[in-house]
Structures are given as C-alpha cells and as structure tokens.
Design a protein around this motif. Structure first.
Motif, PDB file in Angstrom:
ATOM      1  N   MET A  58       7.044  29.887 -26.423  1.00  0.00           N
ATOM      2  CA  MET A  58       6.212  29.740 -25.237  1.00  0.00           C
ATOM      3  C   MET A  58       6.085  31.015 -24.442  1.00  0.00           C
ATOM      4  O   MET A  58       6.525  32.015 -24.831  1.00  0.00           O
ATOM      5  N   LEU A  59       5.526  30.968 -23.398  1.00  0.00           N
ATOM      6  CA  LEU A  59       5.630  31.652 -22.088  1.00  0.00           C
ATOM      7  C   LEU A  59       4.285  31.685 -21.390  1.00  0.00           C
ATOM      8  O   LEU A  59       4.011  30.818 -20.672  1.00  0.00           O
ATOM      9  N   THR A  60       3.474  32.649 -21.391  1.00  0.00           N
ATOM     10  CA  THR A  60       2.243  32.635 -20.598  1.00  0.00           C
ATOM     11  C   THR A  60       1.029  32.589 -21.512  1.00  0.00           C
ATOM     12  O   THR A  60       1.120  32.933 -22.656  1.00  0.00           O
ATOM     13  N   SER A 110       8.653  30.302 -11.614  1.00  0.00           N
ATOM     14  CA  SER A 110       7.441  30.206 -12.430  1.00  0.00           C
ATOM     15  C   SER A 110       7.599  30.963 -13.750  1.00  0.00           C
ATOM     16  O   SER A 110       6.998  30.598 -14.758  1.00  0.00           O
ATOM     17  N   LEU A 150       7.723  28.100 -16.341  1.00  0.00           N
ATOM     18  CA  LEU A 150       6.279  28.088 -16.575  1.00  0.00           C
ATOM     19  C   LEU A 150       5.454  27.761 -15.342  1.00  0.00           C
ATOM     20  O   LEU A 150       4.237  27.933 -15.355  1.00  0.00           O
ATOM     21  N   ARG A 155       2.715  34.964 -12.697  1.00  0.00           N
ATOM     22  CA  ARG A 155       1.926  33.742 -12.771  1.00  0.00           C
ATOM     23  C   ARG A 155       1.437  33.302 -11.396  1.00  0.00           C
ATOM     24  O   ARG A 155       0.462  32.564 -11.291  1.00  0.00           O
TER      25      ARG A 155
END
Length: 472
Positions: free
Chosen positions: A3-5, A259, A263, A448
């Motif tokens: 995952m991540l952004t 965040s 996430l 984010r």
C-alpha cells in the motif's frame, strides 16, 4: 499486501532553466545592492568631513567631533538594542546561553501542493521560529530546552510546542573520552542532519533529502521522550567514535503522522509504545571523513474510537529502518551520501484489506555535493530516490493488488526521484538567503493532508523555493 499513497498523471511543465537563472540573478543583484549599501556610510562620511575642514579650524573641528562622540556614549540605548546585546552576551551566571532563529520560505510548484497551495500562485506556508536556552548549574550537569513554532501546510499550524527539554549529566570525562546520560524530550539521533534539522543554517538545503528525512512525519522523527546513554572514545590516533542509544516513547499525536501510517486521519488514537533508537559515528581527527550507522525500532498501536463509526480495528505497527551515512569534507567541497532500508510490519487486526498483514521493505538513498565558491556563496547538487517497496520499484504490483480489491491506485505514488540544484548566500554570520530548484518524478513523499485527492497529483513536477533565515 502492499500500500501507501495513490496519485494520477497530469501534464504541466515549466522551463526550469529560466527559474534557476532568475533566482541566481536575483541573489547576485541583491548582493551587489548590499555591498554598495555597506560602502555608502564611509563615502558619506568623507563628503561631510571635507566641507567641515574648509570652514572650521582644526581645534573647533576636534571639539565638535568630541562633543558628537560624547553625545553618542551618553545616549540611552533602545529597548530592542538592549535586549539583543543581552541575548548576545556570554557573561551570565551558570553559563546561561540563549539563542533563537526565524526562517521564512516561499515555495511554488508546477503541480501538487507542498506546505500549502504551492501550485496555485505559490505559498509562504513554511515558517520556522525557535527560542532555546541552556544553563550549566554544575560542571557536569547541563539543562537545555527549546520552544518551536512551525507552520508547514495542513500538518503544522504554527502553534508553539516543546521541541526538546534535556537534562544532560556527564558521568565521566577525560581528554577525548567521555560518557553520560540524557533524560527528557530528546532529539532522535539518526543520520547526519536530524538533530539540527529545525535550524535552517545547519541544513544543506531548504528541503532535506525527503527519502531519509520525511517532512510529513517530521514531529515523529525529530524528537521523543527518552532516556539516552552517550559516549565518545578515541580510536588510537585515527579519530573519535561517538555512540548514542536510547529507550523512547515516540511523539505520534500529529495528523500528518497519522495520515502517513494509517492512510488517513482516523477518529481513534495512535498510542506511544516503548521503542528504541541508536547511532554510532566515526570521525577522523582532521574532520575530513565521517561514517555512521543508525537504527530505529519504532512501535505504535491504534485504538479505535468506539463512540463513532471507525473502520479500523485495534492494530499495531512496527517500523525498523537502518540508515548508513558517509561524508567527506575538503577545503571547498563536501560529498555526502546516506542509504536506508525501511521495513514496515502491520498485524492482522486493523480490519482493513490494505493494512492487514501488510509487510514491505522500503529503500531510499541520496548523493549530495556541496561546493563553497567563496566564504559567502555555496552551491549544492543532489539526487534523491525513495521507493516505498523495493520489490515493486515502479508501483505496478501495488496497482494490480488494489485492482483485486476493487480499488484504484496510481503507480507513481510508490516512488519519488528528486534532482535538486541550489544556491546559498551567507549575507552575514546571522543572516542567510537560499534559492533552489527540484525536478521530481513521483509523489511518494507528498503530504496526504496537503494533497487530499490523491488521483489529482501529477507524476512529473517542479518545485522552486527561496528562503531567508536569521539567527542570534
């Protein structure tokens, strides 16, 4: 699971060479004006004295000058000048030292937001100011603290906070060997720049290499409530080996940190779990070569808010980076490089298909060269690279994994490659100006909070910055 952004490709390019040229020309023009301004008083003085010499005898002229000097001596200093003289004074009880700094930057980007709405006409959103004091009540005991105000986009509002507060007791000291203990809110010892990164004069650029020194998790990385042991030991006639090891409680009460790790900003709380940090640095006696290794074992956990709808369960996270550092200093130039391996481990209790059982190993590094043209002018060139998952450097596996969950992802959110060119002007020992340009491929280190709609970020973008800094 990985995952991540996420982000999406746009196309918005500018001509970086024009911006660099304009920034350099601006600095040199201001420098020439400053030099002329410094020369002006002596010129005016000579012009004023010449007519006086023609109209007054030498004895009358001497009397007038003496009267002027006496009036200057007897004139009472203003409040500001008195305060600055007192702050600069070193003759205080307990070797009391008081220092401070303030910095203001202007940043504009072709796309994406950094420290505010930088891609919509630019932003003055990066402001840093600090006041620190230290006192030595006993020969082996030193107390020091700093209050910091930092405004940096949505993640830092500028509210003053305790940056560090240290009780430092030197247990043993003999020539090049010493050993001691520090207690309090301490700077986290990792890499070459982390402990002094809040003071612009100690940084090589406006933005530190984001592959190692993340600004979006700055509060988490900068300091923690710790007990640290430290020591310096001479290594034959080669140099000095310095070590630090601490047991810490990390500072995790920050929206940017939340965040980045979870996430998004969540209704629950990140908890401070016992963590560990250590660093060793070898430095030759001539200060030319420095070699270091740093390690962090960061533990934190998440408690959901039972009073509202919370999509996350009570999960835990471990972050265990290892950083290798090297630097070589010559008379006019300095070469620096740091490399990090960054493992992340999430457990299976988050009740989130992305976070549950996610294990990945990030990788990051930079190569940096600094050149001192004169004592006042310095240039910097750097290449900086960050990969959220070193086994998926282009982000393609991340996108495919999200597709399997019915979610959209963008590959360039998993990496960032940054080329930096900068110029520094040390106007005086207490005032500095900087200008720099970044060409960036990827968005892995973007905040984010400043970029809430990840699909609207662009892969290829440019960042331009200027900064003024003052210290006392």
């Amino acid at each position: 699971m990985k995952m991540l952004t996420c982000s999406r490709l746009n196309s918005c390019f500018v001509n970086p060479s024009q911006w660099i040229a304009r920034g350099i020309i601006l600095l040199f023009v201001v420098g020439n004006i400053s030099v002329q301004a410094q020369e002006l008083p002596s010129h005016k003085q000579s012009e004023l004295i010449k007519p006086l010499n023609k109209k007054l005898p030498s004895t009358d002229l001497l009397a007038q000058i003496n009267e002027t000097e006496v009036s200057r001596v007897t004139e009472k200093p203003g409040l500001v000048s008195t305060a600055m003289q007192w702050l600069r004074s070193t003759d205080r009880p307990g070797d009391l030292q008081i220092h401070g700094f303030v910095s203001q930057a202007y940043i504009t980007t072709s796309d994406n937001d950094v420290f505010g709405n930088s891609d919509k006409g630019g932003s003055f959103g990066l402001t840093e100011a600090g006041l620190n004091a230290s006192v030595r009540p006993l020969p082996r005991l030193q107390l020091s603290a700093q209050v910091l105000s930092r405004r940096a986009g949505e993640g830092n509002s500028g509210m003053p906070r305790l940056d560090y507060a240290i009780l430092d007791y030197q247990v043993y000291s003999h020539e090049a060997n010493q050993f001691g203990i520090r207690v309090g809110r301490l700077k986290n010892p990792f890499g070459f720049y982390n402990e002094t990164r809040d003071v612009a004069f100690t940084r090589p650029s406006i933005l530190l290499p984001q592959s190692i020194y993340f600004d979006r998790t700055r509060n988490l990385g900068l300091s923690s409530d710790s007990v640290q042991l430290y020591g310096d030991a001479a290594v034959f006639d080669w140099g000095t080996f310095s070590t630090q090891f601490g047991v810490t409680l990390p500072v995790v009460d920050n929206k940017d940190t939340e965040s980045s790790l979870l996430l998004a900003v969540r209704p629950g709380e990140l908890n401070r779990e016992v963590s560990y940090i250590g660093r060793g640095i070898f430095e030759t006696n001539d200060k030319r070569l420095r070699l270091g290794i740093s390690g962090i074992w960061l533990n934190t956990s998440y408690d959901p808010n039972n009073n509202v709808i919370d999509k996350l369960g009570p999960g835990t996270l471990q972050f265990t980076p290892v950083i290798f550092s090297a630097q070589y200093n010559a008379e006019r130039w300095t070469l620096t490089s740091e490399y990090a391996i960054r493992p992340f481990q999430y457990n299976n209790k988050f009740s989130n298909p992305i976070l549950d059982n996610m294990h990945l190993v990030g990788e990051s590094y930079y190569f940096q060269g600094e050149y001192r043209f004169t004592p006042k002018w310095e240039g910097i060139l750097r290449y900086d690279a960050l990969y959220t998952d070193r086994s998926d450097r282009d982000g393609s596996e991340f996108v495919n994994a999200l597709k399997g969950l019915g979610l959209n992802g963008v590959a360039h959110s998993r990496f960032a490659k940054d080329i930096t060119v900068g110029l520094r002007w040390n106007v005086t020992p207490t005032f500095m100006l900087r200008a720099e340009y970044h060409y960036i491929n990827g968005t892995a280190w973007l905040s984010r909070l400043d970029n809430p709609s990840a699909t609207e970020t662009d892969q290829h973008w440019h960042l331009y910055g200027i900064q003024g800094s003052y210290r006392f």
